[in-house]
Design a protein around this motif. Structure first.
Motif, short mmCIF file in Angstrom:
data_model
loop_
_atom_site.label_atom_id
_atom_site.label_comp_id
_atom_site.label_asym_id
_atom_site.label_seq_id
_atom_site.Cartn_x
_atom_site.Cartn_y
_atom_site.Cartn_z
N GLY A 280 0.83 -1.20 0.00
CA GLY A 280 0.00 0.00 0.00
C GLY A 280 0.86 1.25 0.00
O GLY A 280 1.79 1.36 0.80
N GLU A 281 0.55 2.18 -0.90
CA GLU A 281 1.36 3.40 -1.03
C GLU A 281 1.36 4.23 0.26
O GLU A 281 2.39 4.77 0.64
CB GLU A 281 0.83 4.25 -2.19
N GLN A 282 0.20 4.34 0.94
CA GLN A 282 0.14 5.13 2.17
C GLN A 282 0.30 4.26 3.42
O GLN A 282 1.08 4.58 4.31
CB GLN A 282 -1.19 5.90 2.27
N SER A 283 -0.45 3.16 3.49
CA SER A 283 -0.47 2.33 4.70
C SER A 283 0.76 1.43 4.84
O SER A 283 1.04 0.95 5.93
CB SER A 283 -1.71 1.44 4.70
N LYS A 284 1.47 1.18 3.74
CA LYS A 284 2.60 0.25 3.69
C LYS A 284 2.17 -1.19 4.00
O LYS A 284 2.99 -2.06 4.27
CB LYS A 284 3.75 0.67 4.62
#
Length: 161
Positions: free
Chosen positions: A83-87
């Motif tokens: 995930g780009e934001q949540s990793k």
């Protein structure tokens, strides 16, 4: 009922029960997706291509990965979505897709036909409405442990009303 018929029926029931247990174990295993990798991030060691990304009811990612000049004795390559934001990480097991074209394309005498892969995951398992997912390859073939960034993403394009 004779003792022989009774023994045959009991044996058949046991075989059926064991078969059902095996089927259940396989079905349960397919639902388990690891969510963390310990592979080291690396570039320029593994040659790869992501040939297609489909995002209809399920996400399907198809491509290939290999180390040029190295025999593929034990094939193990997974697709990792991060995930780009949540990793958040999703490690997707892959199915081997035979690719005769790779052996011909690299023409170094090594058989690369097992380098092709296909991975899939149902859309609802990811948070596609909230974020995009970067595609990595977890290359574990022949005992390696590489995490390869592909510079590709899974994203849902939202239509403008």
């Amino acid at each position: 009922m004779t003792a022989k018929k009774k023994t045959v029926r009991i044996s058949m029931a046991i075989i059926l029960f064991i078969s059902l247990l095996f089927s259940f174990a396989v079905a349960t295993e397919k639902g388990n997706i690891r969510t963390e990798t310990t592979a080291q991030v690396t570039e320029n060691i593994v040659s790869y291509a992501i040939d297609s990304i489909q995002t209809e009811e399920e996400i399907q990612i198809q491509g290939w990965a290999l180390i040029q000049g190295e025999e593929m004795e034990e094939v193990n390559c997974n697709v990792v979505l991060i995930g780009e934001q949540s990793k958040e990480q999703w490690i997707l097991p892959t199915m081997i897709i035979e690719r005769m074209d790779l052996t011909e394309a690299f023409s170094d005498g090594i058989d690369y036909r097992k380098a092709g892969f296909l991975a899939n995951i149902r859309n609802e398992r990811l948070s596609l409405e909230q974020e995009d997912y970067a595609i990595y390859l977890e290359y574990l073939t022949n005992g390696h442990s590489y995490l390869v960034p592909t510079k590709k993403q899974v994203r849902i394009i939202k239509e403008i009303p």
